[in-house]
Design an enzyme around this catalytic site. Structure first.
Site, PDB file in Angstrom:
ATOM      1  N   HIS A  57       0.799  -1.227   0.000  1.00 54.31           N
ATOM      2  CA  HIS A  57       0.000   0.000   0.000  1.00 54.31           C
ATOM      3  C   HIS A  57       0.835   1.282   0.000  1.00 54.31           C
ATOM      4  CE1 HIS A  57       1.021   0.105   4.240  1.00 54.31           C
ATOM      5  NE2 HIS A  57       0.534   1.334   4.275  1.00 54.31           N
TER       6      HIS A  57
ATOM      7  N   HIS B 176       1.573   6.906  -0.618  1.00 53.55           N
ATOM      8  CA  HIS B 176       0.726   6.093   0.260  1.00 53.55           C
ATOM      9  C   HIS B 176      -0.635   5.926  -0.407  1.00 53.55           C
ATOM     10  CE1 HIS B 176      -1.454   4.777   3.818  1.00 53.55           C
ATOM     11  NE2 HIS B 176      -0.280   4.597   4.410  1.00 53.55           N
TER      12      HIS B 176
END
Length: 161
Positions: free
Chosen positions: A68, A83
């Site tokens: 992620h 992110h």
């Protein structure tokens, strides 16, 4: 030697959008860690596609096992964090597929990861993607695009040396 000779050869550093989407100011991200720039100055993109590309030349410095988030150190020393989504670490890698590994050298435009944006949203997660300069204090000024649509490779952050 002139007064400003020390600045000769130094140029601003530009960072491109890693994904296609809509820019928003980092202050509008619902997670205070990003919105309050605790991890560094930056901007965010609401992705409309799930392919994330290298926003500049550099080396992969961090790759979360869940896929992620990716840390990238540019050839100029900028420490970037991309992110994908908020709280998406909780998905434990589901809907993410990384295409790089730590210490790998990448060129601007190289595919870093793929994320199934629709499934992440369906699972109840915000897909907004903050991109931060983690070593913001190393730069005299950081300017970020705050609105409008972007495509991968389009400049969105400028760091003044």
């Amino acid at each position: 030697m002139g007064l400003f000779d020390f600045m000769k050869g130094k140029k601003d550093i530009t960072i491109a959008a890693p994904v296609k989407g809509e820019c928003i100011p980092i202050s509008e991200v619902s997670d205070p860690t990003f919105a309050e720039e605790i991890l560094g100055k930056g901007m965010a993109i609401k992705p409309t596609e799930g392919k994330f590309y290298a926003p500049c030349d550099g080396t992969i410095s961090t790759l979360f096992p869940t896929g992620h988030a990716i840390g990238l150190t540019t050839s100029d020393g900028v420490e970037l964090l991309i992110h994908v989504g908020l709280d998406t670490v909780q998905l434990k890698g589901q809907f993410f597929s990384t295409k790089v590994e730590v210490n790998q050298t990448v060129k601007k435009g190289d595919l870093l990861l793929e994320a199934d944006i629709a499934e992440i949203s369906k699972a109840g997660y915000d897909t907004v993607t903050p991109m931060l300069i983690c070593n913001s204090d190393d730069y005299s000024k950081i300017e970020c695009k705050k609105a409008g649509s972007v495509t991968p490779g389009e400049d969105v952050i400028t760091c003044a040396v």
